[in-house]
Design an enzyme around this catalytic site. Sequence first.
Site, PDB file in Angstrom:
ATOM      1  N   ASP A  60       0.012 -17.476  27.230  1.00  8.76           N
ATOM      2  CA  ASP A  60       0.204 -16.967  28.598  1.00  8.76           C
ATOM      3  C   ASP A  60      -0.811 -15.885  28.965  1.00  8.76           C
ATOM      4  O   ASP A  60      -0.526 -15.011  29.782  1.00  8.76           O
ATOM      5  CB  ASP A  60       1.626 -16.402  28.785  1.00  8.76           C
ATOM      6  CG  ASP A  60       2.703 -17.362  28.327  1.00  8.76           C
ATOM      7  OD1 ASP A  60       2.700 -18.500  28.825  1.00  8.76           O
ATOM      8  OD2 ASP A  60       3.522 -16.985  27.482  1.00  8.76           O
ATOM      9  N   LYS A 119      -6.616 -19.573  34.796  1.00  6.79           N
ATOM     10  CA  LYS A 119      -7.444 -18.976  35.848  1.00  6.79           C
ATOM     11  C   LYS A 119      -8.910 -18.924  35.437  1.00  6.79           C
ATOM     12  O   LYS A 119      -9.804 -19.273  36.217  1.00  6.79           O
ATOM     13  CB  LYS A 119      -6.962 -17.564  36.186  1.00  6.79           C
ATOM     14  CG  LYS A 119      -7.911 -16.920  37.202  1.00  6.79           C
ATOM     15  CD  LYS A 119      -7.650 -15.459  37.494  1.00  6.79           C
ATOM     16  CE  LYS A 119      -8.779 -14.927  38.370  1.00  6.79           C
ATOM     17  NZ  LYS A 119      -8.587 -13.531  38.805  1.00  6.79           N
ATOM     18  N   HIS A 136      -0.186 -23.549  32.384  1.00  4.61           N
ATOM     19  CA  HIS A 136      -1.310 -22.831  32.975  1.00  4.61           C
ATOM     20  C   HIS A 136      -1.062 -22.666  34.468  1.00  4.61           C
ATOM     21  O   HIS A 136      -0.779 -23.642  35.162  1.00  4.61           O
ATOM     22  CB  HIS A 136      -2.618 -23.592  32.749  1.00  4.61           C
ATOM     23  CG  HIS A 136      -3.065 -23.587  31.330  1.00  4.61           C
ATOM     24  ND1 HIS A 136      -4.180 -24.261  30.887  1.00  4.61           N
ATOM     25  CD2 HIS A 136      -2.557 -22.981  30.234  1.00  4.61           C
ATOM     26  CE1 HIS A 136      -4.329 -24.077  29.588  1.00  4.61           C
ATOM     27  NE2 HIS A 136      -3.352 -23.309  29.177  1.00  4.61           N
ATOM     28  N   GLN A 168      -1.766 -22.321  24.605  1.00  5.69           N
ATOM     29  CA  GLN A 168      -0.980 -21.293  23.919  1.00  5.69           C
ATOM     30  C   GLN A 168      -1.898 -20.187  23.387  1.00  5.69           C
ATOM     31  O   GLN A 168      -2.912 -19.887  23.990  1.00  5.69           O
ATOM     32  CB  GLN A 168      -0.095 -21.930  22.859  1.00  5.69           C
ATOM     33  CG  GLN A 168       0.856 -22.946  23.481  1.00  5.69           C
ATOM     34  CD  GLN A 168       1.486 -23.841  22.459  1.00  5.69           C
ATOM     35  OE1 GLN A 168       0.811 -24.654  21.836  1.00  5.69           O
ATOM     36  NE2 GLN A 168       2.776 -23.727  22.289  1.00  5.69           N
ATOM     37  N   LYS A 186      12.121 -15.155  30.856  1.00  4.50           N
ATOM     38  CA  LYS A 186      11.398 -13.894  30.963  1.00  4.50           C
ATOM     39  C   LYS A 186      10.577 -13.676  29.699  1.00  4.50           C
ATOM     40  O   LYS A 186      11.056 -13.905  28.587  1.00  4.50           O
ATOM     41  CB  LYS A 186      12.375 -12.729  31.136  1.00  4.50           C
ATOM     42  CG  LYS A 186      12.994 -12.623  32.511  1.00  4.50           C
ATOM     43  CD  LYS A 186      13.965 -11.453  32.590  1.00  4.50           C
ATOM     44  CE  LYS A 186      13.242 -10.117  32.448  1.00  4.50           C
ATOM     45  NZ  LYS A 186      14.179  -8.975  32.637  1.00  4.50           N
ATOM     46  N   THR A 205      -8.863  -9.173  38.274  1.00  2.00           N
ATOM     47  CA  THR A 205      -8.189  -8.090  38.986  1.00  2.00           C
ATOM     48  C   THR A 205      -7.125  -8.585  39.972  1.00  2.00           C
ATOM     49  O   THR A 205      -6.599  -7.787  40.747  1.00  2.00           O
ATOM     50  CB  THR A 205      -9.216  -7.213  39.732  1.00  2.00           C
ATOM     51  OG1 THR A 205      -9.931  -8.032  40.675  1.00  2.00           O
ATOM     52  CG2 THR A 205     -10.200  -6.574  38.762  1.00  2.00           C
TER      53      THR A 205
END
Length: 416
Positions: A14, A19, A42, A220, A300, A406
Site C-alpha cells: 500500500d 500512482k 492499486h 504488495q 483500516k 504531494t
Amino acid sequence: MSKADIVVGIQWGDEGKGKIVDKLCENYDYVCRSAGGHNAGHTIWVDGIRYALHLMPSGVLNKQCINVIGNGVVVNPDVLISEMAQFENLEGRLFISDRAHLNLNHHALIDQARERLKGDKAIGTTGKGIGPSYEDKISRNGHRVGELLEPEKLCENLMKDFELKKTYFDVLGIAMPSYDEILKDLKRFKEVLAPYITDTTRMLWKALDEDKKVLLEGAQGSMLDIDHGTYPYVTSSTTISAGALSGLGLNPKEIGKVIGIVKAYTTRVGNGAFPSEDLGEDGEKIGLIGKEIGVSTGRKRRCGWFDAVAVRYTARLNGLDTLSLMKLDVLDGFESVKICKAYEYKGQEIDYVPCDLENAKPIYEVMEGWDKVAGIRDYDLLPENAKKYIKRLEELSGVKVGYISTSPEREDTIIL
C-alpha cells in the site's frame, strides 16, 4: 537490447506504487505485473477520478501502454473481467500469460474457512484465496490460465481435484460445486479472455530485443515477502525485485534500474510485527488524513512512523537505485514527526531486522514538522523542515529520493 526497470514496494504494501507507475508509464511501452493476485490493490487518481485496480497493471490508464499479467500472478477470471469492463479497446493492449495460475472460488472459500478456524491466531489474510492458489501451484495440483482455452477438459480435471479434496472440504464446511456450474463459468471465462491469453515471456523477450521500454510493477511490499518478510504474517509470493524476474521470465542481465516505493510514514494491513506502529492520537490522525483503508479488503490499515531500519533492509534486498517518497502531504500540520532509526532488541540497540521482529521496540528520532506540502510540484518550494526530513530519510536508508508525491493526483509529483 533495452533493459526493464522495476518498481517495488519496500514496506508492508500500500505504498502508492499505482500512482508512481501511472506517472512513469508515459515513458514506457510495456507495464507488467509479476506476482500476487487480486489481494493487491492499486489506487490511481486521474483528473479527480479514482481507479481501483487489483489485477490490471497500472499502465492501463495510458493508452499507448501494453499491459502484461505475467506467469507469477494468480488470476481470478471473474475479478479480471470485472476490471476489464472499466476500460475500452483493450485488445492489443492487454495480455495474460498462459502460464499464470488460476485463482477460483474454492480457493477463497478455503482461505476464509481456515482463517475462521484459527481464531485469534489468524494470519489476517485478505480472504481472496491467494495462499491456497499458490499452494496448489507449488504442490503441482494447480491449473493455469492457458487451460481456459479447453473448458470441458479443465472442468473434468477440477472435478477430479475436488473429489480428492472432499474430506478436506467437509472438515472446512465447504460444499462441492457441481460440474454444470463450473463448466458454465469456465466457458464464460474463455469467451471473454481467450483473445488476451498468450506466451507473455516470449513477447517480452521480443520487446527488449527491439529496444522497447519495459516497466515491471511489483505488488504488495517487501516486508510481506514469503522468505524475507515477517513470517508467518506474509503473503504467498516473492515480492522483492528478484521475484519480478521469475514472475515474468526475465533474467538478471535484462534489468535496468530499481525504484523503491515508500510512504513518508508506515502502514500495515492485518496481523504481524510493526515496531513503529502508533496506537495513539498521531496514528489515528495519520490514518484519517491518509484515508488508510485497504483497497482490496476495506479494512483500516494500522499506521505509524517511518521505519528507517526496515527500509534500509529492504533497500538492500531489492538493490534500489532510487526512492519514491509517497504521501508526504499526509504529515502536513504535525508539530513534530518521528523516524524509527534503530530498534531495542533483547536489551541492545540494533540497526538490522531480526527474524523475530515482534520482539523489537522502536528507537525514535524526533524532527520538527512543517505547515504544508500538499500540491507542491517544485522541490525548491517545499518547506525547509520537509526538506530536512527527506534528507534524513535518505541518510538513514542509504538511498537517494528521486520522486516525491504531494497529493493523490498524478501531476502532483516532484521529480528530482
